[in-house]
Design a protein around this motif. Structure first.
Motif, PDB file in Angstrom:
ATOM      1  N   ASN A  55       0.847  -1.193   0.000  1.00 47.95           N
ATOM      2  CA  ASN A  55       0.000   0.000   0.000  1.00 47.95           C
ATOM      3  C   ASN A  55       0.880   1.239   0.000  1.00 47.95           C
TER       4      ASN A  55
ATOM      5  N   GLN B  64      -0.581   7.970   0.192  1.00 43.95           N
ATOM      6  CA  GLN B  64      -1.905   7.756  -0.389  1.00 43.95           C
ATOM      7  C   GLN B  64      -2.579   9.080  -0.773  1.00 43.95           C
TER       8      GLN B  64
ATOM      9  N   SER C 173      -7.421   5.615  -5.185  1.00 47.47           N
ATOM     10  CA  SER C 173      -7.535   4.176  -5.393  1.00 47.47           C
ATOM     11  C   SER C 173      -8.631   3.899  -6.422  1.00 47.47           C
TER      12      SER C 173
ATOM     13  N   THR D  14      -5.081  -2.455  -5.240  1.00 48.47           N
ATOM     14  CA  THR D  14      -3.688  -2.001  -5.346  1.00 48.47           C
ATOM     15  C   THR D  14      -3.403  -1.343  -6.712  1.00 48.47           C
TER      16      THR D  14
ATOM     17  N   PHE E 201      -3.580   2.536  -8.273  1.00 50.45           N
ATOM     18  CA  PHE E 201      -3.701   3.902  -7.782  1.00 50.45           C
ATOM     19  C   PHE E 201      -3.468   4.898  -8.917  1.00 50.45           C
TER      20      PHE E 201
END
Length: 279
Positions: free
Chosen positions: A259, A264, A269, A273, A275
């Motif tokens: 991750n 993030q 997302s 997994t 992105f």
């Protein structure tokens, strides 16, 4: 001759710690105490290959010739587990969403980076996905896949594109027929990738911890199942570098147990997994 038990007894804490530090400094890979048995097994093969008698002897060789031994040693201790269309949902997303979107944009240029390509199954899976999505359009587009790895040995396998037939037995039959040719005689258990997909890929040796010569931008970056070997600091540094190389709204695809952590906030997302870079 030194047997396995004698060698294991000679793997002192000092030798193990030195090796762990060497690997971290050269590759960013973290070898914790839980990896001691793995280090022992691979270290044993190294000692035999180098005709030495102990772990300490090889540690002394690393100290006296750290640059000369670097490639051989990193090749020997890194893990290269891969298969065609591993974590298939990533390739489904490319085929069903990302590639159609890029085709519709009509830029005529697509760049994909497979940053831990191992023996080549991953970049060839990407290439097949591209070929199936573009069909005849590919003739008028500039599409390239960069496949890099720290291990020169596995890169050579990728360049050759020769694999055991059992590695493609579960692949859809139409892909096998289009993109693989089977060997004959003593090579009947092997297959070779066709030039159709080989020509899309450039294989290059690259240590992710060193300078990156490519400028990008990349529409998609695969970095799957390698970040788990790095510490959090190194992961964040890599995420920042990936982010800079990605095109606006580009995709970063990680492995199933990875991750973005604190990074993030710079991505959205869009799948398991998978992105998308935020601008």
């Amino acid at each position: 001759m030194t047997n396995a038990r004698d060698i294991k007894q000679q793997l002192s804490d000092d030798d193990f710690n030195f090796v762990c530090d060497y690997v971290y400094q050269k590759s960013g890979i973290v070898l914790s105490d839980s990896k001691r048995e793995m280090v022992y097994r691979r270290f044993t093969r190294i000692i035999r290959d180098r005709h030495l008698t102990s772990f300490s002897d090889y540690c002394e060789l690393l100290k006296s010739d750290p640059e000369g031994e670097e490639r051989y040693f990193i090749n020997a201790v890194t893990t290269n587990l891969t298969s065609f269309f591993r974590e298939e949902h990533h390739f489904d997303y490319l085929a069903q969403h990302e590639l159609p979107h890029l085709i519709k944009k009509g830029s005529k240029r697509i760049r994909i980076w497979c940053s831990a390509s191992s023996t080549g199954e991953e970049p060839y899976s990407i290439a097949m996905t591209v070929k199936e999505s573009f069909k005849t359009l590919l003739n008028t587009w500039d599409v390239k896949i960069l496949a890099t790895d720290i291990d020169s040995n596995v890169l050579n396998t990728g360049k050759q594109g020769i694999y055991e037939y059992k590695g493609i037995e579960d692949m859809p039959e139409h892909l096998v027929k289009k993109y693989f040719s089977r060997g004959m005689g003593v090579n009947s258990t092997k297959v070779k990738t066709t030039s159709d997909i080989q020509n899309l890929i450039t294989f290059k040796e690259l240590n992710l911890m060193n300078d990156w010569p490519m400028k990008g931008p990349f529409d998609v970056i695969f970095c799957r199942n390698v970040l788990i070997y790095f510490d959090k600091k190194t992961q964040l540094e890599l995420f920042e570098r990936f982010h800079k190389l990605l095109a606006p709204n580009g995709l970063l695809i990680l492995g199933h147990s990875e991750n973005l952590g604190a990074f993030q906030q710079y991505f959205k997302s869009v799948g398991r997994t998978i992105f998308r870079k935020l601008d």
